[in-house]
Write an enzyme that holds these catalytic residues in place. Sequence first.
Site, PDB file in Angstrom:
ATOM      1  NE  ARG A 183      -4.049  -1.832   0.254  1.00  0.00           N
ATOM      2  CZ  ARG A 183      -4.217  -3.135  -0.038  1.00  0.00           C
ATOM      3  NH1 ARG A 183      -3.340  -3.473  -1.003  1.00  0.00           N
ATOM      4  NH2 ARG A 183      -5.348  -3.922   0.087  1.00  0.00           N
ATOM      5  CB  CYS A 232      -9.345  -2.287   3.923  1.00  0.00           C
ATOM      6  SG  CYS A 232     -10.254  -3.891   3.889  1.00  0.00           S
ATOM      7  CD  GLU A 302      -6.018   0.053   2.778  1.00  0.00           C
ATOM      8  OE1 GLU A 302      -5.571  -1.080   2.991  1.00  0.00           O
ATOM      9  OE2 GLU A 302      -6.505  -0.071   1.601  1.00  0.00           O
TER      10      GLU A 302
HETATM   11  N1  EPU Z   1     -12.501 -11.515   9.120  1.00  0.00           N
HETATM   12  C1  EPU Z   1     -13.106 -11.483  10.416  1.00  0.00           C
HETATM   13  N2  EPU Z   1     -13.985 -10.580  10.682  1.00  0.00           N
HETATM   14  C2  EPU Z   1     -14.192  -9.511   9.808  1.00  0.00           C
HETATM   15  C3  EPU Z   1     -13.569  -9.397   8.540  1.00  0.00           C
HETATM   16  C4  EPU Z   1     -12.590 -10.567   8.149  1.00  0.00           C
HETATM   17  O1  EPU Z   1     -13.035 -12.415  11.086  1.00  0.00           O
HETATM   18  O2  EPU Z   1     -15.240  -8.851  10.005  1.00  0.00           O
HETATM   19  C5  EPU Z   1     -11.546 -12.726   8.983  1.00  0.00           C
HETATM   20  C6  EPU Z   1     -11.965 -13.345   7.924  1.00  0.00           C
HETATM   21  O3  EPU Z   1     -12.683 -14.350   8.059  1.00  0.00           O
HETATM   22  C7  EPU Z   1     -10.619 -13.909   6.961  1.00  0.00           C
HETATM   23  C8  EPU Z   1      -9.614 -12.889   7.352  1.00  0.00           C
HETATM   24  O4  EPU Z   1     -10.137 -12.114   8.609  1.00  0.00           O
HETATM   25  O5  EPU Z   1     -10.359 -15.131   7.969  1.00  0.00           O
HETATM   26  C9  EPU Z   1      -9.152 -11.808   6.272  1.00  0.00           C
HETATM   27  O6  EPU Z   1     -10.351 -11.592   5.917  1.00  0.00           O
HETATM   28  P1  EPU Z   1     -10.488 -11.089   3.909  1.00  0.00           P
HETATM   29  O7  EPU Z   1     -10.383 -12.291   3.403  1.00  0.00           O
HETATM   30  O8  EPU Z   1     -11.733 -10.056   3.859  1.00  0.00           O
HETATM   31  O9  EPU Z   1      -9.159 -10.142   3.692  1.00  0.00           O
HETATM   32  P2  EPU Z   1      -8.620  -8.849   4.576  1.00  0.00           P
HETATM   33  O10 EPU Z   1      -7.104  -9.093   4.685  1.00  0.00           O
HETATM   34  O11 EPU Z   1      -9.554  -8.204   5.494  1.00  0.00           O
HETATM   35  C10 EPU Z   1      -7.554  -7.922   2.391  1.00  0.00           C
HETATM   36  C11 EPU Z   1      -7.510  -6.133   1.820  1.00  0.00           C
HETATM   37  C12 EPU Z   1      -8.718  -5.794   1.042  1.00  0.00           C
HETATM   38  C13 EPU Z   1      -9.042  -6.977  -0.145  1.00  0.00           C
HETATM   39  C14 EPU Z   1      -9.319  -8.315   0.558  1.00  0.00           C
HETATM   40  C15 EPU Z   1      -9.662  -9.236  -0.786  1.00  0.00           C
HETATM   41  C16 EPU Z   1      -6.190  -5.013   3.487  1.00  0.00           C
HETATM   42  C17 EPU Z   1      -6.334  -4.034   4.434  1.00  0.00           C
HETATM   43  N3  EPU Z   1      -7.248  -5.714   2.941  1.00  0.00           N
HETATM   44  O12 EPU Z   1      -8.687  -7.946   3.064  1.00  0.00           O
HETATM   45  O13 EPU Z   1      -8.447  -4.470   0.393  1.00  0.00           O
HETATM   46  O14 EPU Z   1     -10.100  -6.592  -1.051  1.00  0.00           O
HETATM   47  O15 EPU Z   1      -7.920  -8.717   1.408  1.00  0.00           O
HETATM   48  O16 EPU Z   1      -8.345  -9.571  -1.258  1.00  0.00           O
HETATM   49  O17 EPU Z   1      -5.111  -5.372   2.821  1.00  0.00           O
HETATM   50  C18 EPU Z   1      -8.680  -2.317   0.694  1.00  0.00           C
HETATM   51  O18 EPU Z   1      -7.372  -2.225   0.510  1.00  0.00           O
HETATM   52  O19 EPU Z   1      -9.463  -1.163   0.867  1.00  0.00           O
HETATM   53  C19 EPU Z   1      -9.255  -3.669   0.793  1.00  0.00           C
HETATM   54  C20 EPU Z   1     -10.463  -3.798   0.841  1.00  0.00           C
END
Ligand code: EPU
Length: 314
Positions: A183, A232, A302
């Site tokens: 990022r 995010c 972020e």
């Molecule tokens: N989770 C929870 N509760 C929640 C949300 C997530 O327990 O409310 C758990 C999920 O079950 C999963 C883990 O956290 O086990 C990761 O969640 P997710 O797969 O949704 O991915 P993320 O790491 O939260 C990242 C990026 C997103 C991107 C997604 C999909 C960051 C900060 N976030 O999210 O990017 O869309 O992967 O690839 O790097 C953004 O940058 O604006 C963004 C949304």
Amino acid sequence: MTDENWNQFAGTLRARLSPDTRIRRDEPLGTKTTIRVGGTARVFLEPANVQDLQLALREAWAANVEILTLGRGSNLIVPDEGVNALVVSLAGEAWAKFELRERGRVWVGAGLRLKNLCGLAAKAGLTGFEFLEGIPGSVGGALRMNAGAMGGWMFDVVEEVEVVTLEGDVKRLPRAEMHVQYRHCAELQQAIAVGALLRPIAQVDMQAVNRQIDVYRRKRQESQPREPSAGCIFKNPPGNSAGRLIDESGLKGERVGDAEVSPVHANFIVNRGHATGADVLELVRRVRARVREAKGVELEPEVLLFGKKWKDVL
Ligand code: EPU
């Protein structure tokens, strides 16, 4: 600068720019962002071409006016008081180029939406850009943030970036000379990306590509909220998930005014209708404090805070 100074600055610029370039005073920015909060830009510029962009940047540089770039507004919070800056938007048609080059490469303009980039690439039979489909931004914003989704990063497909520096010089930066992290892209803090040469990640067959796009889309639709948001809010700490940490701290549904921690994905703050910038910032502070308390982790935002430093408001 006083209102009179801003009028003067805008007036001088207007007289020197070509007629196709639009320049406005006190332009509301909230509606140009996906979370829909915040105030106005003292001066707002939609340059019609590179020469006008160069000219405006040189004038702003000389007048000591801060320059901010607005992409698709998807990773951005505008404070309610607006920004004392020249805000440059490359959302116009002139900046949405998509040109095929040799060996599956494409030249794209900074204003092209990633969604359109994926559509145009697929239509041209190109593969290797599918992971960008779900990122709600433009090429320029995605470069600046090194946006990522589904395990891929914007800079995975970048070969070269064309920029205009804040001093108004056009430069071409090869990927190998750029400093890119999660990022973040160092070179684009002091320059505006106007276009990029992209190369596909790998060649795979079309059916597989379309299937992959569907999988990504479905995963996102299930796991991310539909209400207006800035994407995010926090970076994932190394080896952890900000969403999970916020969720486990019991914050889903937490509200300040119309700003709410999404019950769908805890790393999103959604606007339930009439949230203000102040509501969102207060909720960011609250979430941060609660996660620090419950989990001992200091989350770092972020999303960009337009015209301000996070450390000054947190
Ligand atoms: N989770 C929870 N509760 C929640 C949300 C997530 O327990 O409310 C758990 C999920 O079950 C999963 C883990 O956290 O086990 C990761 O969640 P997710 O797969 O949704 O991915 P993320 O790491 O939260 C990242 C990026 C997103 C991107 C997604 C999909 C960051 C900060 N976030 O999210 O990017 O869309 O992967 O690839 O790097 C953004 O940058 O604006 C963004 C949304």
